[in-house]
Structures are given as C-alpha cells and as structure tokens.
Design an enzyme around this catalytic site. Structure first.
Site, short mmCIF file in Angstrom:
data_model
loop_
_atom_site.label_atom_id
_atom_site.label_comp_id
_atom_site.label_asym_id
_atom_site.label_seq_id
_atom_site.Cartn_x
_atom_site.Cartn_y
_atom_site.Cartn_z
N ALA C 240 0.84 -1.29 0.07
CA ALA C 240 -0.03 -0.05 -0.28
C ALA C 240 0.96 1.23 0.23
CB ALA C 240 -1.11 -0.03 1.27
N HIS C 241 0.17 2.40 -0.16
CA HIS C 241 0.88 3.73 -0.16
C HIS C 241 1.61 4.05 1.03
CE1 HIS C 241 -1.83 5.34 2.81
NE2 HIS C 241 -2.89 4.47 2.14
N ASN C 242 2.81 4.49 0.82
CA ASN C 242 3.63 4.93 1.91
C ASN C 242 4.42 3.82 2.63
OD1 ASN C 242 1.72 7.64 1.50
ND2 ASN C 242 3.60 8.44 2.07
N SER C 260 1.50 2.84 5.12
CA SER C 260 2.45 3.53 5.97
C SER C 260 3.08 2.52 6.88
CB SER C 260 1.76 4.69 6.96
OG SER C 260 1.16 5.75 5.84
#
Lengths: 341, 341, 341
Positions: C240-242, C260
C-alpha cells in the site's frame, strides 16, 4: 511547473508572510520538506517541524502563532488542510491531463467514441464499443466488443475489459485489472471430465467506482455481476460470477467474494477477507482482516472477525484465552490431580 | 443476432406453444426475463416466475402443465435445462468466434502458426514459437520464445507466456495470467547479498486446462512446473516453481502453492488456501477456504480445515469450543474456587 | 546451442572421463536426465541415480568414486554444485540475451535511453523517462512519464510503471506487476459520498530488487513508497501507499502490507501474510504463513504466528490444545460432575 508564493496565495485566497517570490515545483510533507517544495501545517502535533522544515513555502491556518523564526514563506488561509488538499487535487489533475488519440492505437470502425478522448499507444477499442466524453484510456488497454464506458472515466495502462462490460461515469480503474473474465463454474463430472458452464452474462460497474490494480472481476453466468455506485476496491481483489457489491462499500486488498453473494451498502472489509458463495451480507457490515464469512449476515452494522467469523468482540475475548490455552490446560491438569487426591 | 421461436424450436427439436414469430436476441434468468429475451424453467421452485416473466420465449419440459396463463411463447423439449445449456453454448461460440490475423500483431519469422488462427492487435509471437490449429490469441498477448500451444486453445487479452512454456489442446487462459515467470529462489546470504538461483526450467500445461484471470505460475528451477489434464484454476492463483497439480483438480481463487509441492488428482481447494513447499497431497483431497496445509496428506479423500489444517470435522468441533472459550475459562475459575473452599 | 563435453570441461576447468565428443543442449536433474542433457551429482543422497541416469554428461566432484559403471561422460571439477550453478547462469544469460529496439515500440521524443537497450514490441516509454544502460524492456511494458530506470534492469512483458516511478540498478520485475498505482485513501463521507485523496507521491525501488509476477505496489499519497536495496518479492504481493520495506527483506507470495507500515531489514515473511497499516516491524522478523500482524514488532529477530499473530512457539503450544479443545471441555465437564457429587 513552477509556481510563486504570490500565485499560490491567489489560488488559495490566502495572505503571504515572507518572500512572495519564493517558488516551488513539488508538494511535500512538512517533516520531509525540501527547498523548492510547498508543505502545510494543520495538525498541532507537527508544529515543531515548521521551525526546521526546508520547504520553501508552508501553508498555515490563519491564526497560527509561531514561537520561533520560520524560514519558509508562510501563506495563511482559513483551513491549511483544505487548502493543501485543493493544491493536491490541482496537481493531480495536471499530472493526469492526457489528451489525444495515438496513431498507434486501434479503434474498430463500428466503435463510437465521445469528445475529448485520450487513447494511448497500443490500446484496443473493439467492435461496437461505446465510449463517453472526456474518457482517458491509457496505453495497452483492451476494450472488448460491445463495451460501454461512461463520461469522465479513466482506465490506466493495461486494463482488460472483456466483451459486454458496462462501466459508469467518473470511474477509475487501475492497471492490470481484468473485468469480465469467465466465472468459475463447471458441471458435475461426466465421462469426458468436467464440463464448462458457458458464462454469457456481463459485468456492470456503476458510477463513481474506483478499482485498484490487478483485480479480477468475473462476468455473470447469466445476468450481471454488479458493483454499485461509489464502490471502492483496493488491489488484487477477486469477485466471482453474479456477485453484487452495494453502494459505497469499501473492500481492502486481496478480498475474495465467491459466486452469487450479495454484499450490502456501506460495508467495510479489511484486507484478505474471504466470503463464501450464495450469501447475503447486510448493510454497514464491518469485517476485520483475514476473516472468513461462511454464513449470511442479516443484522446491519455488526463487526465480524475470525475464520469462520463471528462477532468481533466475542472473537477477541475467545482469542485472549486461546493465547493462554496452555495455561488453561495446566489449570485443568491441576484440578484433576486435586480431585484424585 | 435475432432468432424466432420457430428457428429455436428447430434447433432444440421442440414444439411451440404460442406465437411462433416471437423473436429474441438475449438469454436471461426466468426471474429477470425482459422482452426480447429467452429463458427456461427446469427447477420447480421457479415455476411461479413463468406467470409473470416478461421473457418473450420460455423453454419448458415436455410435461409442464401451467396452472395459469403464460404470456410468453413456450417451447416444449425433453429437458429444458439441457436445451438451455445447448443455447448457452451456441451463444458463447458465436460470441467468441473471432478470426483473422491483425496486421498490427507481431509474428517472428521463425515462429510457425497453424490454420485458422485468430491473432488480435498488438499480440506478440516470438522466435521459434509453435502454434496449433484453431488457436485464438486475443490482443496484447505475449507468447515468448519456443512456446508451444496446442490446437483449439484460447488465450484472452494480455496473457503473458514466458519462453519455453508448453500449453496443451483445448485450454482457456484468462486475461492477465502470467505463465513461466522465475521461481522465488535465492541462495543463502553471501558477501554480495543473496544470489538468485537461475530458473531455467519451464511450465507445462496439459490438455483441457482452464486458468482464470491474473494468476501467476512460475517456471521450474530445472525440469517443469506441471498442470495435468483437466485442471481448473479460478483467478489470482500463485503456483511456485516445480509444483505439480494432478488431473482434474480444482483450485478456487487466491490459492497459493509453494515450491515443489505435488498435488494429486481430483482435489478441490476452496478460496485462499495455502500449501507450504515440498509436500505431497493425496488424490481427492478437499481443503476448506483459508486453510493452510503444513504437512503432506497421504490418505486420499479426506477433508482438511484450519491453519495449520487438520481433519475438518475435528476442526469444527474444536472451533465450537473456541467460540465459547470465555465460558470454558469461567467454568475452570469456578472449579478452582470450589476446590479452594 | 549444442556443446561438447570438451567445450564444457574447458569452461569449468574440469577433466573428462568418458567420451569427450558427447554433446548436450539442455540441463536436467540427475534423476530426470535425458540423452542430450547435462546434469550433476553433488548431494550423496542422489548417488544412486548416476548409474541409471540417461544424461549424456554428468558433472561430479573431483573425488567421486563410482561403485558401478556410469554410462554418461563424467566431468570432474572442484565443486560439482558450483560448476553446475555456473552453467545455469550462463544458460540463463544466453536465454535472456535480447537486444535491439523494436520498430513497433513507442519512445517519446522527450525520453532518454541508454546504450544497449532491448525494447520489445508494443512497449511504451513516455515523456521525460530516463532509461539507463543495458536495460531490457520486454514487449507490452508501459513506462510512464518521468520514470527513471537504472542500469542492467530487466522489465518482463507487460510490466506497468506509473509516472514518477524510480527503479534502481540490477532489478528484475516480472510480468503483470504494476508499480505506482494510486493508494487506497478516501476522506470521511461527505454529502457527495466519499472523496478520493489525490495520490501524488511515487514509488522508489532501490538496486538489486526482484519483484515477482502480478504484484501491485501503490504510490505514496505524498513522499514515496520504498523498497530498499536487495528486497525480494514473490508473486501477487500488495504494497500500500507509503509503505517501506527494509534492505534484503524477503516476502513470499500473496503478502499484503497496509498503508504507511515500515518493515525492517532482513525480514522473512511466508506466504499470505498480512500486516495492518501504520506499524513498525523490527529487523530480522520472521512471520509464518497466513499470519496477520496487528501490532508493531519492536524486538528484532523474533518469529510470529497466528491471526492476530504472537510468538510462534507460544502459538504452536496453544494450537496443540486447540486441536484437542473438545477433550479439554470434556475434562471440565467431568470435573464439574465430580464436584457436584
């Protein structure tokens, strides 16, 4: 693209404190700000970073009162969070502002495309497809026969839409996602082995749906597999034939929904959730990560956990004892010894 | 395509009751029938729908005796279910009846292709590939060097076959599936970090295999990863290097089989099952959804559940107690208090 | 490619025992050796096969002393395993030795490509992309705007890189993998339904990373999603993102890491592991298959199991009792009866 503090203050209707000629060409988090980037301060927990951030411009709330010198140019606005979100959106729009039809794309003579189409290299639009206005189709996308795509929808590179798929308006479908592949249905074994049941239905995606990368959404055997308005899918999700997902439901990565299950509205499923076939899942159901649903859920708004799943609070309580099951077994050993004596 | 009741009765060897000129261009479920569609009634539980269905034509069993007026034209046949299945298959064949080689596809000079090939736009057939007769290769498919594809096989848009892959006859491979990618093997850490073990084997898919969308099937390190005759895969399945799946085994979505494991014949694995590497799984094994197999299964025909999995009936019994583990713990608390007194 | 025993002995610095003119064109396992193939014997457990193997040439350790006649030509070397690994690598290099830029590929005028590029048919290199030297880009790959690719990196057929992705040197990315798709983030519901948070960050893949087939790695909301040097991914992994994955960490198939989360160095996660968002996972953490991590892991080098996961040894102990929970419950029943009396 380079913007000055003055230009940005104009866009955001803010007031400048510092050098109005400071320029930026990137957006950053305040704690990662580099020269040439613009950031924002909204959450008080991050206030410390404004004094050390190297961002050239920082958007702050109107009433922000620094307690030490700030080297960045500040732009004061009503809501720093909202203003930064507006900048993000503008940046995103510019980034995705693709136009034009590549000469190296293929459009069938019988297809009809709307105004302002972006069609990337080596994309295919097949017979009798109908494409709305302002649609963006990135390179190497496959749009099968009779597919319908609504206005303002974006298909990123390599999306594959089988024949008869219907996509609504304002949808976003990410790379590698396959829509309309055959459902997994075979008739009971006969002499020649299992026989494939022809899958002649389709997939309907309503308006405002976003689907992540490398998902696989099967067509219906007969009728339609349906994602209702506002549904959001993360990556690598499997949706079987004849499934229906209700309005504004959110499915995180690697969810698996088996054939003919109907999911209600406003549901939220965490990652790796599995749901068996032919179930009904009530509106507002929440399912925790890695849970497996084996029975229909009739009461709306409940939280489920486990595989097979049941009420999440009860699951957590049981799991606390599971973690110490060795201790419980030892206590039973001891009781047995006591009773023997 | 428009067909009249008369034409369809001819195809199905049935007798018409009602308007022989009624026409249809779609197939539907009886409960969703719309004007212009043809449906069928076989399951008595659906009899109620025949009196309200708006389908223009409904296929019924020879001896069906309506208890109220039916507005649709009826076609009476020996078996309504079999007749409808025949229509489905015909419809499917027409839908998938693609022909011709696109000028915008690439075929290596050293490749050999059979008769009656369909080759879609931007597909690639690489050096020394051998393609059988009546093969359908949809747009944007990649067929690597030395790949062999048997007669009557269909590769949907965007399938990727690495070099040396062998596909049998009558196979169907859905969009986004990757066959022949490198196995996940690295040698123990040395000074330069982990070292990749070259993966120079291949993948062999035997006849009558169907593979869903976005699967990933790795080539063998040495030798072959093999899917035997009649194997059926749902979507998003991972098969590691040197795995072998036996004849007519069925794997539902998101199965993961680790390296070198051998699965027997006629197995049925539900969704999200995982199997660790280097195991043997006996014929006719059934594994329930989300289960994890950590040991070889030697006895054929057993049902497994849990992670790690064991006998499904024992698992279900244990799980009933797990659900009420708090209750069991409280009973032990009480016994301890009683014994203290 | 055909090689004689003499040529191979020269390459491996070995001595021949048998026919120096024996030729081979394939590599095989000793137990599967066919005429025309070369194999090796290193593991004493396989010694039996050398007497029956049909391989034309077999590489053996210098001091191997056969106890029966060997029909194959033998090549004696210091280490048969190392010599065979060297052959594998050479074979692999020849197999993957693609060169040249296809006339049917697309390169933007503003892109810059290095020396010795292989660019396959229908691949796309978009505006302002920067491609290093000795890069291999297979057919139907999509390289988005501003993407940077380091020297000696290979992208197999159909890889999709969204804009602004940065790939290091010596990386291998397998077919169907998508890098840089939007993270799954939406703001809380408002009147117009959920609102998408623009995802304007990117993905950075450092040097020596290998990523399997059909993975999906999302771009950061702001900043970067990062895979550090030496990371290895199997197939069908969701990032996922980050997220950040530390140096030399190994993720097996179908792992899911939510937004994250930061994974440390030298971690090893088995298949189907899930990790929730915003966690820190310590270096050298090992997670067993199908486990779910719901809390940060601060102590390096521990082994986790279960969903939610805890210490693997404790989990295994608890699970032994879980398997016999019915027995434990019956013992409590009996104790209660005894106490009643």
């Amino acid at each position: 693209m380079q913007f000055s503090a003055q230009q940005i203050a104009g866009i955001l209707n803010g007031t400048i404190e510092g050098n109005p000629d400071a320029t930026v060409n990137a957006l950053s988090k305040i704690e990662e700000g580099k020269p040439g980037s613009i950031s924002f301060l909204a959450n008080p927990a991050y206030t410390q970073y404004i004094y050390t951030s190297q961002a050239s411009i920082i958007i702050v709330n109107k009433d922000f009162a620094p307690t030490a010198p700030v080297s960045a140019t500040m732009i004061r606005v009503e809501s720093a969070a909202a203003a930064f979100a507006k900048l993000l959106e503008m940046y995103n729009q510019v980034k995705l502002n693709k136009t034009g039809v590549s000469k190296q794309a293929y459009i069938s003579d019988s297809a009809k495309v709307g105004d302002n189409l972006y069609l990337g290299e080596f994309a295919v639009i097949s017979d009798n497809a109908r494409i709305g206005n302002n649609v963006k189709i990135y390179p190497q996308v496959y749009v099968g026969d009779n597919v319908v795509i609504g206005d303002n929808t974006t298909l990123f590179a390599g999306v594959k839409l089988y024949s008869d798929t219907v996509i609504g308006k304002n949808c976003i479908i990410h790379s590698g996602t396959v829509i309309g592949s055959d459902g997994f249905r075979f008739e009971p074994q006969n002499e020649e082995g299992q026989r494939k049941v022809p899958q002649i239905g389709n997939v309907i995606i309503e308006d405002d749906v976003e689907i992540g990368a490398n998902c696989a959404i099967d067509r219906a055997t007969l009728g339609s597999t349906i994602l209702r308005k506002g549904v959001k899918f993360d990556n690598l999700i499997h949706i079987a034939h004849n499934v229906e997902v209700g309005e504004n439901s959110y499915l995180a990565a690697c969810n698996v929904i088996a054939g003919s299950t109907k999911v209600g509205k406003n549901c939220m499923f965490s990652g790796q959730v599995g749901i068996v076939g032919h179930l009904q899942i009530a509106d507002n159901t929440i399912i925790t990560a890695q849970s497996g649903i084996s029975k229909s859920i009739t009461k709306p708004g409940e939280v489920y956990m486990g595989s097979p799943a049941f009420d999440a609070n009860k699951y957590r309580k049981a799991y606390i004892h599971f973690r110490n099951l060795d201790g419980l077994a030892q206590r039973v050993d001891k009781l047995e010894k006591q009773n023997k004596q």
